[in-house]
Write a protein that holds these residues in place. Structure first.
Motif, PDB file in Angstrom:
ATOM      1  N   PHE A  56       0.870  -1.242  -0.100  1.00  0.00           N
ATOM      2  CA  PHE A  56      -0.050  -0.024   0.064  1.00  0.00           C
ATOM      3  C   PHE A  56       0.846   1.337  -0.048  1.00  0.00           C
ATOM      4  CE2 PHE A  56      -3.531  -2.691   1.447  1.00  0.00           C
ATOM      5  CZ  PHE A  56      -4.566  -2.238   0.664  1.00  0.00           C
ATOM      6  N   LEU A  57       2.075   1.339   0.549  1.00  0.00           N
ATOM      7  CA  LEU A  57       3.058   2.319   0.528  1.00  0.00           C
ATOM      8  C   LEU A  57       3.506   2.513  -0.852  1.00  0.00           C
ATOM      9  CD1 LEU A  57       4.948   1.800   3.833  1.00  0.00           C
ATOM     10  CD2 LEU A  57       3.519   3.774   3.298  1.00  0.00           C
ATOM     11  N   TYR A  58       3.874   1.730  -1.571  1.00  0.00           N
ATOM     12  CA  TYR A  58       4.238   1.762  -3.037  1.00  0.00           C
ATOM     13  C   TYR A  58       3.109   2.252  -3.753  1.00  0.00           C
ATOM     14  CZ  TYR A  58       8.445  -0.584  -1.188  1.00  0.00           C
ATOM     15  OH  TYR A  58       9.598  -0.724  -0.640  1.00  0.00           O
ATOM     16  N   LEU A  59       1.836   1.482  -3.515  1.00  0.00           N
ATOM     17  CA  LEU A  59       0.633   1.771  -4.536  1.00  0.00           C
ATOM     18  C   LEU A  59       0.256   3.444  -4.178  1.00  0.00           C
ATOM     19  CD1 LEU A  59      -1.694   0.600  -6.139  1.00  0.00           C
ATOM     20  CD2 LEU A  59      -2.852   0.396  -4.339  1.00  0.00           C
ATOM     21  N   ILE A  60       0.502   4.066  -3.063  1.00  0.00           N
ATOM     22  CA  ILE A  60       0.152   5.190  -2.599  1.00  0.00           C
ATOM     23  C   ILE A  60       1.234   6.097  -3.501  1.00  0.00           C
ATOM     24  CG2 ILE A  60       0.214   7.032  -0.865  1.00  0.00           C
ATOM     25  CD1 ILE A  60      -1.312   4.991   0.888  1.00  0.00           C
ATOM     26  N   GLY A  61       2.591   5.694  -3.254  1.00  0.00           N
ATOM     27  CA  GLY A  61       3.708   6.388  -3.892  1.00  0.00           C
ATOM     28  C   GLY A  61       3.357   6.217  -5.374  1.00  0.00           C
ATOM     29  N   GLY A  62       2.912   5.401  -5.942  1.00  0.00           N
ATOM     30  CA  GLY A  62       2.721   5.531  -7.360  1.00  0.00           C
ATOM     31  C   GLY A  62       1.914   6.587  -7.692  1.00  0.00           C
ATOM     32  N   HIS A  63       0.891   6.621  -7.145  1.00  0.00           N
ATOM     33  CA  HIS A  63      -0.351   7.520  -7.351  1.00  0.00           C
ATOM     34  C   HIS A  63       0.258   9.180  -7.125  1.00  0.00           C
ATOM     35  CE1 HIS A  63      -2.907   3.938  -7.728  1.00  0.00           C
ATOM     36  NE2 HIS A  63      -3.852   4.696  -8.368  1.00  0.00           N
ATOM     37  N   LEU A  64       1.001   9.255  -6.074  1.00  0.00           N
ATOM     38  CA  LEU A  64       1.565  10.413  -5.769  1.00  0.00           C
ATOM     39  C   LEU A  64       2.464  10.788  -6.915  1.00  0.00           C
ATOM     40  CD1 LEU A  64       1.952  10.327  -1.830  1.00  0.00           C
ATOM     41  CD2 LEU A  64       0.430  11.695  -2.969  1.00  0.00           C
ATOM     42  N   PHE A  65       3.214   9.818  -7.599  1.00  0.00           N
ATOM     43  CA  PHE A  65       4.255  10.256  -8.359  1.00  0.00           C
ATOM     44  C   PHE A  65       3.492  10.786  -9.572  1.00  0.00           C
ATOM     45  CE2 PHE A  65       6.967   8.256 -11.741  1.00  0.00           C
ATOM     46  CZ  PHE A  65       8.042   9.243 -11.707  1.00  0.00           C
ATOM     47  N   THR A  66       2.294  10.298 -10.064  1.00  0.00           N
ATOM     48  CA  THR A  66       1.602  10.880 -11.230  1.00  0.00           C
ATOM     49  C   THR A  66       1.342  12.447 -10.886  1.00  0.00           C
ATOM     50  OG1 THR A  66      -0.605   9.795 -10.402  1.00  0.00           O
ATOM     51  CG2 THR A  66       0.722   8.564 -11.841  1.00  0.00           C
ATOM     52  N   LEU A  67       1.110  12.669  -9.693  1.00  0.00           N
ATOM     53  CA  LEU A  67       0.666  14.236  -9.502  1.00  0.00           C
ATOM     54  C   LEU A  67       1.622  15.158  -9.623  1.00  0.00           C
ATOM     55  CD1 LEU A  67      -1.692  13.664  -6.354  1.00  0.00           C
ATOM     56  CD2 LEU A  67      -2.186  13.828  -8.895  1.00  0.00           C
TER      57      LEU A  67
END
Length: 597
Positions: A114-125
């Motif tokens: 979940f940390l990497y999933l959240i990180g991936g979505h933040l990365f797109t921002l």
């Protein structure tokens, strides 16, 4: 309004595939994989290949973010190798995640996912703005991202609804049975393929050329009359609560931390929405949102720190408390940045959150190492305090030790306590519980017995929660094979909060619920009898957590012997509660084996 033609739709789809070939192929393969999983497993597509499932879910946002990042360079072809690096990292994650059978034995895997999933979505921002910054372009980028997501989800839902109704019609009109899994497979196709493809085809390429702000009246209404009043409501509630605890001079409840976090996030969302035109719009509430919101947020962050440090001081750091602490420090940093920075580049918000998500997932500074070490220190301090008290623990102290053991056991880190206890705790496990467990849970009773830790019975439940309810519903006991060749009689006992007497061929069994004793005597000779000390066993069982299903079969067995009789009783169901030195028995179901000497 001009409706898009079929050629327009196909052209956009082709352009999206040319722009995001790896991402779309990844989504298509992932969707086909989950459709296959639904076919193999009717109820849960995650029943097997758990590592591949999580990797496929993780990869979409990261691959989109890498493509957005590459496109901002003058010569994007030179940076295509970043896609290969990302695919390599995803492959390493696939190797890191264990199979499903072992997955539940370490909660760190799901936290990291979940940390990497959240990180991936933040990365797109923020990925297009790592090397460049333009306030208006960033605002339009976030606006178009939101529009693309909403539109793709809407179209996908309409398609799913229409196709689902078509399947229902076929089932009803032509009497062709449509299996339930087909709707799940259809949902995967619409969400994984259609939704992703539409989103990527809608998103503009030349982000930094789109700097003209299109302010809509509906956005002003949303911010001015809905979002900002909600922020004021939260602030009033939290300041009223602050006044309450100051008057009563008490520490704040831990729950207040989540309300402060929710308020802060809502405030940052509003700041992003109004950032380009805040000073130009004719609205006092929008004009003055900054700095007043952030100034009012500072005292509430002090409240947040007091609440979380109270919990940390009492119970140590866990992953949840770690992230609340991290958010609290991050919140203070963002407040100071927005108040005093000249540029106020809002990309700092997702970038800083991204760094926290990634850095907290590994290393000595990470959430897992810090929480494990904190709980180990809590156990060590309490353990040596008990040693100083002649190895006698109060009920609350023993309950706290059990909680730490259970916490570290879930993390597969219980060996960190071996040095403190001078035991190899992994050796103190019960038999396997089910087919998917390598071994049973820790046998707390055996650990306390080996450590010679005694329970101070006068301290039972002298805590804020005066009553504790213990229960056992261990149907697995029915599966155990008992050697009954050495016994003369078998009786199945069942009592529900009442005195009861059971008779068999030669015996009378009576349970005294008040005294917590079971007496067994012969019918023809009342002087021949045996007592089962039930109260002592209940006190022993109170060393476990309230869920007695964790206890081993040996812990749920009582054996007594006299000159005339011997008895062996095994609990299958049990419930009792404890309150200030009183144990109240409410329910017993047990197997009783009796032998005449």
């Amino acid at each position: 309004m001009k409706l898009p033609s079929l050629s327009d739709i196909t052209d956009k789809a082709q352009n999206a595939f040319k722009r995001f070939p790896i991402t779309i192929l990844w989504s298509v393969f992932g969707s086909l994989f989950f459709i296959y999983q639904f076919e193999q497993n009717n109820s849960n597509p995650f029943d097997s290949n758990y590592n591949l499932s999580l990797t496929l879910l993780l990869g979409v946002s990261w691959l989109i973010g890498v493509q957005f990042f590459i496109e901002q360079f003058k010569n994007p072809k030179k940076w295509q190798f970043l896609k290969l690096i990302m695919l390599g990292l995803l492959f390493l994650f696939y190797l890191y995640i264990p199979s499903f059978e072992n997955y539940n034995q370490n909660i760190e895997y799901i936290f990291r996912f979940f940390l990497y999933l959240i990180g991936g979505h933040l990365f797109t921002l923020f990925s297009p703005f790592i090397t460049k910054w333009d306030k208006n372009a960033y605002w339009n980028y976030l606006r178009l991202t939101a529009i693309a997501i909403i539109r793709s989800l809407f179209f996908s839902f309409i398609l799913y609804l229409g196709l689902s109704l078509a399947l229902v019609a076929i089932d009803a009109l032509f009497e062709i049975t449509i299996r339930g899994k087909r709707y799940g497979q259809l949902f995967v196709f619409c969400l994984g393929v259609v939704n992703t493809w539409i989103y990527l085809s809608d998103f503009p390429k030349n982000i930094f050329k789109n700097t003209e702000i299109e302010f809509e009246k509906a956005l002003e209404v949303l911010v001015k009359y809905i979002l900002i009043p909600l922020v004021l409501l939260y602030i009033i509630i939290l300041y009223a609560y602050t006044l309450k605890i100051l008057i009563q001079w008490e520490l704040p409840k831990g729950w207040v931390s989540y309300l402060v976090i929710a308020l802060s996030i809502l405030g940052y969302v509003i700041q992003v929405m109004i950032n380009p035109f805040q000073k130009n719009i004719k609205s006092w509430t929008i004009n003055k949102f900054q700095p007043w919101f952030y100034l009012l947020l500072i005292p509430l962050n002090i409240l947040l720190f007091v609440a979380i440090f109270r919990r940390v001081n009492d119970y140590g750091i866990t992953e949840n408390r770690y992230f609340i602490l991290a958010f609290a420090f991050w919140n203070i940093g963002i407040i100071l940045y927005i108040l005093f920075s000249k540029t106020k580049a809002l990309k700092v918000i997702p970038i800083s959150l991204f760094c926290i998500a990634i850095l907290s997932s590994f290393g000595l500074w990470g959430a897992f190492s810090v929480s494990n070490n904190s709980q180990a220190r809590q156990f060590e301090n309490l353990f040596f305090k008990i040693k100083e008290d002649n190895n006698t623990a109060t009920y609350d102290e023993l309950d706290r030790l059990k909680s730490i053991l259970k916490y570290l056991e879930k993390k597969k880190s219980v060996s960190i306590l071996d040095k403190t206890t001078n035991l190899t705790l992994e050796n103190y496990r019960e038999e396997p519980i089910n087919e998917k467990s390598e071994h049973g849970s820790l046998d707390n009773y055996k650990i306390w017995e080996t450590l010679a830790i005694k329970l101070d019975s006068t301290s039972i439940n002298k805590s804020n929660n005066n009553t504790k309810y213990y229960y056992l519903n261990n149907s697995s006991n029915l599966k155990h094979v008992e050697d009954i060749s050495n016994f003369d009689e078998f009786i199945y006992l069942e009592y529900f909060n009442s005195e009861r007497e059971i008779t068999s061929n030669d015996l009378i069994v009576n349970l005294n619920m008040t005294e917590k004793e079971i007496s067994i005597r012969l019918k023809n000779d009342t002087t021949v009898k045996i007592e089962i000390p039930l109260l002592d066993k209940l006190k022993e069982l109170s060393k476990f957590s309230t869920n007695l299903n964790e206890a081993s079969k040996e812990d749920l067995t009582i054996e007594v012997t006299s000159e005339e009789l011997s008895a062996k009783m095994i609990f299958s169901n049990l419930s009792f509660n404890t309150e200030v030195n009183i144990i109240e028995l409410t329910h017993i179901q047990a197997f009783l084996f009796i032998k005449k000497q």
